[in-house]
Design a protein around this motif. Structure first.
Motif, PDB file in Angstrom:
ATOM      1  N   LEU A  15       0.969  -1.133   0.140  1.00 41.15           N
ATOM      2  CA  LEU A  15      -0.135  -0.071   0.224  1.00 41.15           C
ATOM      3  C   LEU A  15       0.836   1.391   0.036  1.00 41.15           C
ATOM      4  O   LEU A  15       1.753   1.260   0.800  1.00 41.15           O
ATOM      5  CB  LEU A  15      -0.919  -0.089   1.264  1.00 41.15           C
ATOM      6  CG  LEU A  15      -1.951  -1.196   1.206  1.00 41.15           C
ATOM      7  CD1 LEU A  15      -2.706  -1.057   2.450  1.00 41.15           C
ATOM      8  CD2 LEU A  15      -2.929  -0.954   0.172  1.00 41.15           C
ATOM      9  N   GLN A  16       0.609   2.336  -0.789  1.00 42.61           N
ATOM     10  CA  GLN A  16       1.335   3.341  -0.879  1.00 42.61           C
ATOM     11  C   GLN A  16       0.895   4.558   0.132  1.00 42.61           C
ATOM     12  O   GLN A  16       1.692   5.227   0.538  1.00 42.61           O
ATOM     13  CB  GLN A  16       1.252   4.165  -2.413  1.00 42.61           C
ATOM     14  CG  GLN A  16       1.703   3.233  -3.318  1.00 42.61           C
ATOM     15  CD  GLN A  16       3.323   2.750  -3.222  1.00 42.61           C
ATOM     16  OE1 GLN A  16       3.938   3.481  -2.997  1.00 42.61           O
ATOM     17  NE2 GLN A  16       3.372   1.499  -3.391  1.00 42.61           N
ATOM     18  N   LYS A  17      -0.309   4.581   0.520  1.00 39.55           N
ATOM     19  CA  LYS A  17      -0.888   5.569   1.422  1.00 39.55           C
ATOM     20  C   LYS A  17      -0.839   5.045   2.786  1.00 39.55           C
ATOM     21  O   LYS A  17      -0.583   5.730   3.775  1.00 39.55           O
ATOM     22  CB  LYS A  17      -2.163   6.039   0.863  1.00 39.55           C
ATOM     23  CG  LYS A  17      -2.100   6.739  -0.447  1.00 39.55           C
ATOM     24  CD  LYS A  17      -3.752   7.414  -0.592  1.00 39.55           C
ATOM     25  CE  LYS A  17      -3.506   7.979  -2.232  1.00 39.55           C
ATOM     26  NZ  LYS A  17      -4.968   8.479  -2.687  1.00 39.55           N
ATOM     27  N   ALA A  18      -1.660   3.919   3.285  1.00 39.86           N
ATOM     28  CA  ALA A  18      -1.833   3.794   4.537  1.00 39.86           C
ATOM     29  C   ALA A  18      -0.397   2.912   5.060  1.00 39.86           C
ATOM     30  O   ALA A  18       0.137   2.121   4.484  1.00 39.86           O
ATOM     31  CB  ALA A  18      -2.878   2.546   4.494  1.00 39.86           C
ATOM     32  N   THR A  19      -0.214   3.372   6.389  1.00 32.16           N
ATOM     33  CA  THR A  19       1.020   2.999   6.806  1.00 32.16           C
ATOM     34  C   THR A  19       0.857   1.471   7.645  1.00 32.16           C
ATOM     35  O   THR A  19      -0.468   1.553   7.980  1.00 32.16           O
ATOM     36  CB  THR A  19       1.383   3.855   7.954  1.00 32.16           C
ATOM     37  OG1 THR A  19       0.407   3.914   9.190  1.00 32.16           O
ATOM     38  CG2 THR A  19       1.760   5.343   7.456  1.00 32.16           C
ATOM     39  N   ALA A  20       1.736   1.011   8.263  1.00 31.85           N
ATOM     40  CA  ALA A  20       1.672  -0.186   9.026  1.00 31.85           C
ATOM     41  C   ALA A  20       0.845   0.293  10.333  1.00 31.85           C
ATOM     42  O   ALA A  20       0.116  -0.621  10.997  1.00 31.85           O
ATOM     43  CB  ALA A  20       3.072  -0.613   9.346  1.00 31.85           C
ATOM     44  N   ASP A  21       0.968   1.334  10.815  1.00 29.62           N
ATOM     45  CA  ASP A  21       0.495   1.567  12.219  1.00 29.62           C
ATOM     46  C   ASP A  21      -1.045   2.006  12.045  1.00 29.62           C
ATOM     47  O   ASP A  21      -1.633   1.607  12.899  1.00 29.62           O
ATOM     48  CB  ASP A  21       1.293   3.012  12.858  1.00 29.62           C
ATOM     49  CG  ASP A  21       2.512   2.896  13.434  1.00 29.62           C
ATOM     50  OD1 ASP A  21       2.644   1.535  13.785  1.00 29.62           O
ATOM     51  OD2 ASP A  21       3.038   3.720  13.215  1.00 29.62           O
ATOM     52  N   GLN A  22      -1.406   2.379  10.936  1.00 33.91           N
ATOM     53  CA  GLN A  22      -2.895   2.371  10.450  1.00 33.91           C
ATOM     54  C   GLN A  22      -3.582   0.954  10.106  1.00 33.91           C
ATOM     55  O   GLN A  22      -4.650   0.764  10.386  1.00 33.91           O
ATOM     56  CB  GLN A  22      -2.942   3.177   9.396  1.00 33.91           C
ATOM     57  CG  GLN A  22      -2.764   4.852   9.607  1.00 33.91           C
ATOM     58  CD  GLN A  22      -2.803   5.577   8.374  1.00 33.91           C
ATOM     59  OE1 GLN A  22      -2.297   5.510   7.159  1.00 33.91           O
ATOM     60  NE2 GLN A  22      -3.496   6.694   8.593  1.00 33.91           N
ATOM     61  N   ILE A  23      -2.865   0.211   9.299  1.00 36.43           N
ATOM     62  CA  ILE A  23      -3.286  -1.149   8.839  1.00 36.43           C
ATOM     63  C   ILE A  23      -3.485  -2.356   9.959  1.00 36.43           C
ATOM     64  O   ILE A  23      -4.340  -2.968  10.192  1.00 36.43           O
ATOM     65  CB  ILE A  23      -2.338  -1.823   7.735  1.00 36.43           C
ATOM     66  CG1 ILE A  23      -2.842  -0.656   6.386  1.00 36.43           C
ATOM     67  CG2 ILE A  23      -2.865  -3.063   7.390  1.00 36.43           C
ATOM     68  CD1 ILE A  23      -4.249  -0.787   6.042  1.00 36.43           C
TER      69      ILE A  23
END
Length: 166
Positions: A15-23
């Motif tokens: 994913l280009q936009k969502a970060t690991a901390d968000q996912i």
């Protein structure tokens, strides 16, 4: 030819936009997979506390992975694919969890899977989904891998859309 060789594969999506901390928090909700996985209508806890090792979930849907002749899920619907899955291990620090299928009507035996969310260098993230299972009669590993690739892509697109509202 040796019998009982394991099928092992890994699929990944970046994913280009969502970060690991968000996912990652979306994956921590072990009983909430139906919110994200395409074709999965139901997922709920049947044992233990959500996100704790040893907890179990029941998942069902019309994902098309049902194996003929093993349709007894107790609800009378023979067109439903279903599985009972146990969370084996989870690490928030490493953003990874492992689960196993303990019962199902889709032909998976000795199934173990690990999902890992990897932070991207300049933002974004990659999700890796590793599977190991006994070969399934009448199936090809390549076809199963293709289903997992597509499922992961669709799931992450839905997760990212929920984060950014698109």
């Amino acid at each position: 030819m040796a019998k009982n060789l394991k099928w092992e594969a890994e699929v990944s999506t970046t994913l280009q936009k969502a970060t690991a901390d968000q996912i990652w928090p979306l994956f921590q909700d072990f009983f909430g997979l139906h919110k994200w996985f395409p074709g999965l209508a139901t997922c709920y806890g049947i044992h233990g506390s959500n996100g704790e090792p040893g907890c179990m979930r029941y998942c069902s849907g019309s994902g098309g992975l049902k194996r003929e002749g093993n349709n007894n899920n107790g609800d009378g619907d023979s067109n439903l694919s279903w599985s009972k899955e146990r969370l084996v291990a989870i690490s928030g620090a490493q953003m990874t969890f492992t689960y196993e299928i303990v019962d199902c009507n889709i032909g998976f035996e000795s199934y173990v899977s690990t999902v890992t969310v990897v932070p991207g260098g300049g933002g974004g993230c990659t999700v890796r989904w590793r599977i190991s299972l006994d070969p399934v009669v009448g199936w090809k590993l390549e076809d199963l891998v293709g289903r997992y690739e597509l499922g992961l892509q669709r799931m992450l697109k839905k997760m990212e859309a929920s984060i950014f509202g698109f």
